[in-house]
Structures are given as structure tokens and as C-alpha cells.
Design a protein around this motif. Sequence first.
Motif, PDB file in Angstrom:
ATOM      1  N   PRO A 157       0.806  -1.232   0.000  1.00  0.00           N
ATOM      2  CA  PRO A 157       0.000   0.000   0.000  1.00  0.00           C
ATOM      3  C   PRO A 157       0.835   1.276   0.000  1.00  0.00           C
ATOM      4  CG  PRO A 157      -0.948  -1.604   1.507  1.00  0.00           C
ATOM      5  CD  PRO A 157       0.370  -2.170   1.063  1.00  0.00           C
ATOM      6  N   THR A 158       1.955   1.246   0.711  1.00  0.00           N
ATOM      7  CA  THR A 158       2.780   2.460   0.773  1.00  0.00           C
ATOM      8  C   THR A 158       3.469   2.757  -0.556  1.00  0.00           C
ATOM      9  OG1 THR A 158       4.368   1.012   1.889  1.00  0.00           O
ATOM     10  CG2 THR A 158       3.249   2.664   3.232  1.00  0.00           C
ATOM     11  N   ARG A 161       0.858   4.639  -2.411  1.00  0.00           N
ATOM     12  CA  ARG A 161       0.595   5.912  -1.735  1.00  0.00           C
ATOM     13  C   ARG A 161       1.654   6.954  -2.081  1.00  0.00           C
ATOM     14  NH1 ARG A 161       1.054   7.103   4.810  1.00  0.00           N
ATOM     15  NH2 ARG A 161       1.065   9.381   4.595  1.00  0.00           N
ATOM     16  N   TYR A 162       2.915   6.571  -1.978  1.00  0.00           N
ATOM     17  CA  TYR A 162       3.965   7.566  -2.208  1.00  0.00           C
ATOM     18  C   TYR A 162       4.274   7.750  -3.685  1.00  0.00           C
ATOM     19  CZ  TYR A 162       4.511   7.985   2.760  1.00  0.00           C
ATOM     20  OH  TYR A 162       4.273   8.251   4.094  1.00  0.00           O
ATOM     21  N   GLN A 164       1.777   8.418  -5.488  1.00  0.00           N
ATOM     22  CA  GLN A 164       0.709   9.380  -5.732  1.00  0.00           C
ATOM     23  C   GLN A 164       0.888  10.662  -4.926  1.00  0.00           C
ATOM     24  OE1 GLN A 164      -2.558   6.942  -4.522  1.00  0.00           O
ATOM     25  NE2 GLN A 164      -2.431   5.591  -6.290  1.00  0.00           N
ATOM     26  N   GLU A 165       2.046  10.858  -4.330  1.00  0.00           N
ATOM     27  CA  GLU A 165       2.290  12.070  -3.549  1.00  0.00           C
ATOM     28  C   GLU A 165       3.530  12.782  -4.060  1.00  0.00           C
ATOM     29  OE1 GLU A 165       2.274  11.745   0.639  1.00  0.00           O
ATOM     30  OE2 GLU A 165       0.283  10.828   0.747  1.00  0.00           O
ATOM     31  N   GLY A 279       1.914   0.031   5.300  1.00  0.00           N
ATOM     32  CA  GLY A 279       0.544   0.400   4.986  1.00  0.00           C
ATOM     33  C   GLY A 279      -0.473  -0.313   5.837  1.00  0.00           C
TER      34      GLY A 279
END
Length: 359
Positions: A157-158, A161-162, A164-165, A279
Motif C-alpha cells: 500500500p505504501t 501511496r507515495y 501518488q504524492e 501500509g
Amino acid sequence: MREGQMKDADTIVLPRLGLPEAAEDPWGEGRGEAPGEPVKGSRRMRLAAWLVPALLMGALGAVRAGTPGPRMAELATRAGATSSWRDTWSMLRSGDSVLYHLLVRAWAEYFGTSELALRGLSVLAMVTAAALVGALAARMFAPGTGVLAGVIFALLPTSARYAQEAQPYALTLLAAVLATWLLQAAVGRPRLWRFVLYAAVAGLMGLCQVTALLLLVGHGWTVLAFRREVALRWLAAAVVSALPAVGLLWHATRQGVRLAQTSNPSLTELAATPGELFGVTALGAALLVLVLFSLPLRHPAAVFTAWAAVPPLALLLAAQATPLWRPEFVLFTLPAWATLGAAALARCASAGRRVCWRR
């Protein structure tokens, strides 16, 4: 890689007892191949080792990359991207993420400052990192393990996530994978230019995120354990690569800048770290269990074990004296955890096949 170089250091955990090679290496992993050496396995599997993770990471990373509105953690990136070059330089007094903010500022000149445009650099970095994770694991273990390592990394998940940041963590992670790849190439076939290239990438990694330089501690551990004959060359490269980021950080700390607010983290904060890093806490626990099955520490597993475990421990030790603890600071270890998990799963499959064959 010459055979004699590894004879006395095949394993760190288990000493040589005069047993046959098969007894020391029941999983059939051998000693791993240095990057640049021919990879065993079919051409299709070698291609899949980097292509499948890259495509999967690209799909997962692009899903929400264009979500409207910057997240709180992205405000500093947006401020730097939309400011003048003079104001961007003034923002770099923190001494951390210098290279990232400069790259984002240049990126914004060509691609604009929309949410998708600013996050595009992170998506690209994570896609490239996923491909390199698979390719590196394929060379160090086997092509099948490479595919599995890259897929596990992309599914964390991470990772999505990162990707998308608009933050420096994705680019830092990419630099960590590339630096580890270059180190294996340098110690496998020592040439001055290989160490120069390794030092350059490691230096860029430190300029993206200064705490990522703790990866050099893990690199040093494996060099001393397996490649002592090149230890001085590695040390020179490591010192040179660390100087720019450490110098900027020293200047920033003199002005009262802090990288984090937490020093000497509590047990509660440490217990929350697996959830922040992977995550999902349960997923982190499952990976940790798999990592234990990656032992004994032959050379391929030792490289990734040092990458996964040494930087967090070094950061925790440093955080006892200064505010430095944030789980995001060790995100660059995710590829190592994913690869160790893949190696353990490959061993389970190998053990299963052996049991079925004997029956």
C-alpha cells in the motif's frame, strides 16, 4: 566473480562445517549474480522480472495520482514548484530534499503545476524502482524470485501511496535501489569508474533525503562481510557521496532547523512503525515472518537483510540523541523487505516441490 573470493564468507550466520555445498545451500540459490553478469533463466522470465512489476506499479500509481487538491504533506512541494527560482533556493535552507525540490521546480517548468503533473515525477520514480527491484532480485536470486519481488513491492500500500504524492520519498527509494545495484556491480568487478558511479548515485540519494545515507551503513556491513578486499575503495566512495548532504544538514542545524519533532521514540510510536512503513500492520508482520525464513545469510539474502534492517536500527540509535525519528525516513528499505519476502516464498515453493518429488 572468482570462486576463491567467496569460500570463507559464504554465510555469516552458519559457519562452514565441511559439509557438501548442497547442504549449505538447500534452496539452490547459489551465490547470486552480480549485476552485469548473465542471468540464468529463460529470456521470457528475465523480461518479466522487470516488466511485470513496472506495469503493475504504473497502473496502481496512476489510479489516484490526479486527485484534485494537494495533500498537507505536498504543500511544501507545491510552494516550491510555483515560486520563483530565487524563492525556491531560499526554501532549501532546511538542508534536506534539496535535489528533489530543484527537480520539481524544473519539472514544473515543462509539465505545469497541476496535481497530476507534480505527482508525475513520483509515479515515474516508483515505476522505475519497481522494474529495478525485480531485475536486481532476478540477478541476485533467480528470475522467478525477481518477478515475485517486484510484484510484492508494487502491491505494498505504501508503494502506491507515495507514488501518488509529490514528496521526495519515491525518488529517494529509486536512488537507493540504483545505488545498491551499482554497489553489487562495483564489488563484483572492481573498477574505479564503477565506484565513482556508485558514489554519484549515493550522493544524489542523500540530497533527496539525507537520512537515506544510512543505507551506506548497511552497504558497509555487506562489504566488510563479503568483499573486504574492496573495503577501502567503498569507504572512499561512501565518504565522498555523503559530504554534500551532510554539509547542507550541518549548516541547516546551526540555524535551528529540525528534520523531525520526535527524539527517543516511545514504544507506542515504534509499534506503529510497521503500519506506517507497510501500509497495514498485519502485512508488515507477515513480511517480517517471511524475512526470518530468508536466513541463513548467504550473500544475496545478506545484501537485502542489511538494506532492510541496518538503516532503521541506525536511525533509531541516532534518534536517541536528536529529533530524527519518522517512519517515512526508512521508506527506502521497502524494496529490501519485498525482496526478502519473495526469496522466502520461493524457498517455500522449492521445499514443497522437493517434498512432492520425494513422495
